[in-house]
Write a protein that holds these residues in place. Structure first.
Motif, PDB file in Angstrom:
ATOM      1  N   VAL A 279      48.527  18.450  77.270  1.00  0.00           N
ATOM      2  CA  VAL A 279      48.636  17.209  76.507  1.00  0.00           C
ATOM      3  C   VAL A 279      49.694  17.379  75.430  1.00  0.00           C
ATOM      4  N   GLU A 280      50.407  16.301  75.174  1.00  0.00           N
ATOM      5  CA  GLU A 280      51.335  16.248  74.048  1.00  0.00           C
ATOM      6  C   GLU A 280      50.635  15.493  72.939  1.00  0.00           C
ATOM      7  N   LEU A 281      50.576  16.084  71.734  1.00  0.00           N
ATOM      8  CA  LEU A 281      49.839  15.503  70.613  1.00  0.00           C
ATOM      9  C   LEU A 281      50.744  15.428  69.389  1.00  0.00           C
ATOM     10  N   ASP A 282      50.626  14.332  68.635  1.00  0.00           N
ATOM     11  CA  ASP A 282      51.475  14.113  67.467  1.00  0.00           C
ATOM     12  C   ASP A 282      50.760  14.529  66.183  1.00  0.00           C
ATOM     13  N   LEU A 283      51.458  15.279  65.366  1.00  0.00           N
ATOM     14  CA  LEU A 283      50.889  15.774  64.114  1.00  0.00           C
ATOM     15  C   LEU A 283      51.386  14.949  62.935  1.00  0.00           C
ATOM     16  N   GLU A 284      50.439  14.457  62.138  1.00  0.00           N
ATOM     17  CA  GLU A 284      50.745  13.766  60.888  1.00  0.00           C
ATOM     18  C   GLU A 284      49.754  14.222  59.815  1.00  0.00           C
ATOM     19  N   PHE A 285      49.915  13.700  58.589  1.00  0.00           N
ATOM     20  CA  PHE A 285      49.070  14.115  57.473  1.00  0.00           C
ATOM     21  C   PHE A 285      48.583  12.902  56.686  1.00  0.00           C
ATOM     22  N   THR A 286      47.336  12.985  56.232  1.00  0.00           N
ATOM     23  CA  THR A 286      46.785  11.936  55.365  1.00  0.00           C
ATOM     24  C   THR A 286      47.280  12.147  53.935  1.00  0.00           C
ATOM     25  N   SER A 287      46.923  11.208  53.064  1.00  0.00           N
ATOM     26  CA  SER A 287      47.375  11.303  51.668  1.00  0.00           C
ATOM     27  C   SER A 287      46.809  12.528  50.966  1.00  0.00           C
ATOM     28  N   ASP A 288      45.641  13.010  51.427  1.00  0.00           N
ATOM     29  CA  ASP A 288      45.055  14.203  50.822  1.00  0.00           C
ATOM     30  C   ASP A 288      45.352  15.466  51.624  1.00  0.00           C
ATOM     31  N   GLY A 289      46.369  15.391  52.471  1.00  0.00           N
ATOM     32  CA  GLY A 289      46.893  16.588  53.119  1.00  0.00           C
ATOM     33  C   GLY A 289      46.142  17.080  54.335  1.00  0.00           C
ATOM     34  N   VAL A 290      45.272  16.259  54.916  1.00  0.00           N
ATOM     35  CA  VAL A 290      44.534  16.685  56.113  1.00  0.00           C
ATOM     36  C   VAL A 290      45.410  16.468  57.354  1.00  0.00           C
ATOM     37  N   PRO A 291      45.655  17.517  58.153  1.00  0.00           N
ATOM     38  CA  PRO A 291      46.434  17.346  59.385  1.00  0.00           C
ATOM     39  C   PRO A 291      45.615  16.607  60.439  1.00  0.00           C
ATOM     40  N   ILE A 292      46.173  15.539  60.978  1.00  0.00           N
ATOM     41  CA  ILE A 292      45.479  14.693  61.942  1.00  0.00           C
ATOM     42  C   ILE A 292      46.398  14.396  63.120  1.00  0.00           C
ATOM     43  N   LEU A 293      45.854  13.711  64.135  1.00  0.00           N
ATOM     44  CA  LEU A 293      46.666  13.224  65.244  1.00  0.00           C
ATOM     45  C   LEU A 293      47.044  11.770  64.986  1.00  0.00           C
ATOM     46  N   MET A 294      48.354  11.514  64.906  1.00  0.00           N
ATOM     47  CA  MET A 294      48.853  10.149  64.723  1.00  0.00           C
ATOM     48  C   MET A 294      50.353  10.174  64.989  1.00  0.00           C
ATOM     49  N   HIS A 295      50.840   9.195  65.743  1.00  0.00           N
ATOM     50  CA  HIS A 295      52.268   9.144  66.035  1.00  0.00           C
ATOM     51  C   HIS A 295      53.061   8.478  64.913  1.00  0.00           C
ATOM     52  N   ASP A 296      52.567   7.343  64.434  1.00  0.00           N
ATOM     53  CA  ASP A 296      53.310   6.545  63.463  1.00  0.00           C
ATOM     54  C   ASP A 296      53.027   6.996  62.033  1.00  0.00           C
ATOM     55  N   GLU A 297      53.881   6.527  61.126  1.00  0.00           N
ATOM     56  CA  GLU A 297      53.662   6.779  59.707  1.00  0.00           C
ATOM     57  C   GLU A 297      52.657   5.798  59.114  1.00  0.00           C
ATOM     58  N   THR A 298      52.312   4.752  59.879  1.00  0.00           N
ATOM     59  CA  THR A 298      51.291   3.795  59.457  1.00  0.00           C
ATOM     60  C   THR A 298      50.211   3.739  60.529  1.00  0.00           C
ATOM     61  N   VAL A 299      49.073   3.126  60.176  1.00  0.00           N
ATOM     62  CA  VAL A 299      47.956   3.035  61.121  1.00  0.00           C
ATOM     63  C   VAL A 299      47.903   1.671  61.814  1.00  0.00           C
TER      64      VAL A 299
ATOM     65  N   LEU B 192      50.109   6.164  56.147  1.00  0.00           N
ATOM     66  CA  LEU B 192      49.241   7.333  56.050  1.00  0.00           C
ATOM     67  C   LEU B 192      49.353   8.013  54.690  1.00  0.00           C
ATOM     68  N   SER B 193      50.526   7.915  54.094  1.00  0.00           N
ATOM     69  CA  SER B 193      50.745   8.572  52.803  1.00  0.00           C
ATOM     70  C   SER B 193      49.881   7.981  51.693  1.00  0.00           C
ATOM     71  N   GLN B 194      49.248   6.834  51.986  1.00  0.00           N
ATOM     72  CA  GLN B 194      48.393   6.204  50.981  1.00  0.00           C
ATOM     73  C   GLN B 194      46.936   6.105  51.434  1.00  0.00           C
ATOM     74  N   ILE B 195      46.598   6.788  52.529  1.00  0.00           N
ATOM     75  CA  ILE B 195      45.245   6.708  53.078  1.00  0.00           C
ATOM     76  C   ILE B 195      44.626   8.104  53.125  1.00  0.00           C
ATOM     77  N   SER B 196      43.473   8.271  52.517  1.00  0.00           N
ATOM     78  CA  SER B 196      42.788   9.558  52.547  1.00  0.00           C
ATOM     79  C   SER B 196      42.080   9.740  53.888  1.00  0.00           C
ATOM     80  N   PHE B 197      41.664  10.970  54.165  1.00  0.00           N
ATOM     81  CA  PHE B 197      40.992  11.207  55.440  1.00  0.00           C
ATOM     82  C   PHE B 197      39.648  10.495  55.508  1.00  0.00           C
ATOM     83  N   SER B 198      38.947  10.425  54.394  1.00  0.00           N
ATOM     84  CA  SER B 198      37.652   9.739  54.397  1.00  0.00           C
ATOM     85  C   SER B 198      37.821   8.260  54.731  1.00  0.00           C
TER      86      SER B 198
END
Length: 323
Positions: free
Chosen positions: A88-108, A118-124
């Motif tokens: 599988v190919e998976l995209d790595l991004e980060f939430t505002s509180d630095g949690v590494p998650i799977l997401m392609h875009d910079e927005t949700v 994403l830069s303004q959204i926490s993982f919770s």
């Protein structure tokens, strides 16, 4: 990856430049050897990552197989495994509180029922969104959430899938997050590859851990044109300027960036892959992987004639082109 015999000129230049600068044969030898060790990844490991199964061409599910299930989710990973993907190919991004998650875009916005960068959204906050909300099979996968990078890795290990980590940016954060996972799950050294359009990301990853298998991703003319060939800019002068940038970028990728980064594979948009192109990279010890191959005819071509790995949005049926 670099081969010492094939790239003797490169290391000779490094040796001579260091010798002229330091006047020390000892330091010159040490620097040249260090450069070689940084760039080279063992052939056996790269082959194991890029040829995980018995098939001549391994199908890799793009974003986990975004046509068959909500992209970059655990559901997609499970569907890809069930449908016969070898990786599988998976995209790595980060939430505002630095949690590494799977997401392609910079927005949700495109994939979830949430909104914002994403830069303004926490993982919770992110964990409350439905990652299937805008998928064609939203009812089937309703309530699927956005996973952390670690959750996705653990699921892939359990299902014995190889992983193509696609890193869009954040070179320091990505290298730290991935480096932690490689130390925690050493099996990743033989089952995963770190890929990026940005050479800086790959260089930083190799600095963090030179044992990691890496790849550069490239689409010729990407600065001046969209994937379907349409110009990005209405202004003629800007289009011509960006076309020149494309030419220089393409030359750099094929002549020194791959050496500098020490890559074992080159991920290229499928329209530019040919037997001659595959041979070009094979002579340099680098394997070609094509993206995104979305029809049965194309898959047969890659499996039977070209015999190189391909990334696809669906393991089950034909779907729209993806650039």
């Amino acid at each position: 990856m670099l081969q010492l015999g094939d790239e003797a000129a490169l290391y000779s230049v490094v040796f001579l430049a260091t010798l002229l600068g330091t006047r020390s044969p000892t330091w010159s030898c040490l620097v040249a050897v260090s450069v070689y060790c940084f760039l080279a990844v063992p052939d056996a490991r790269a082959r194991q990552v890029l040829r995980p199964g018995p098939r001549a061409a391994a199908p890799i599910a793009h974003r986990g197989g975004g046509h068959d299930a909500p992209e970059n989710t655990l559901a997609a990973i499970r569907e890809a495994s069930k449908n016969g993907a070898e990786g599988v190919e998976l995209d790595l991004e980060f939430t505002s509180d630095g949690v590494p998650i799977l997401m392609h875009d910079e927005t949700v916005d495109r994939t979830t029922n949430g909104s914002g960068p994403l830069s303004q959204i926490s993982f919770s906050e992110l964990s409350k969104f439905d990652a299937a909300a805008k998928h064609r099979l939203s009812e089937k996968f309703s309530g699927e959430r956005i996973p952390t990078l670690e959750e996705a890795v653990e699921e892939c290990i359990k299902l014995q899938l190889s992983i193509y980590f696609d890193v869009k940016g954040h070179p320091d954060e990505a290298a730290a997050a991935l480096g932690h996972l490689y130390r925690k799950h050493p099996v990743l050294y033989n089952t995963s590859i770190v890929c990026s359009f940005e050479p800086k990301v790959i260089y930083r990853m190799r600095q963090t851990d030179p044992e990691v298998v890496t790849a550069l991703t490239h689409r010729p003319w990407s600065m001046s044109r969209f994937g379907d060939g349409a110009p990005r800019f209405a202004s003629l002068w800007k289009h011509q300027w960006m076309t020149l940038v494309d030419i220089l970028l393409d030359w750099a990728h094929h002549h020194f960036l791959w050496k500098l980064c020490g890559v074992s594979a080159f991920l290229v948009q499928k329209n530019f892959v040919s037997p001659d192109y595959i041979q070009y990279w094979a002579q340099r010890g680098v394997q070609v992987v094509a993206w995104t191959v979305n029809t049965a005819v194309e898959k047969q071509y890659y499996q039977e004639l070209l015999q190189v790995n391909y990334i696809t949005d669906s393991l089950m049926e034909d779907c729209d082109p993806h650039y």
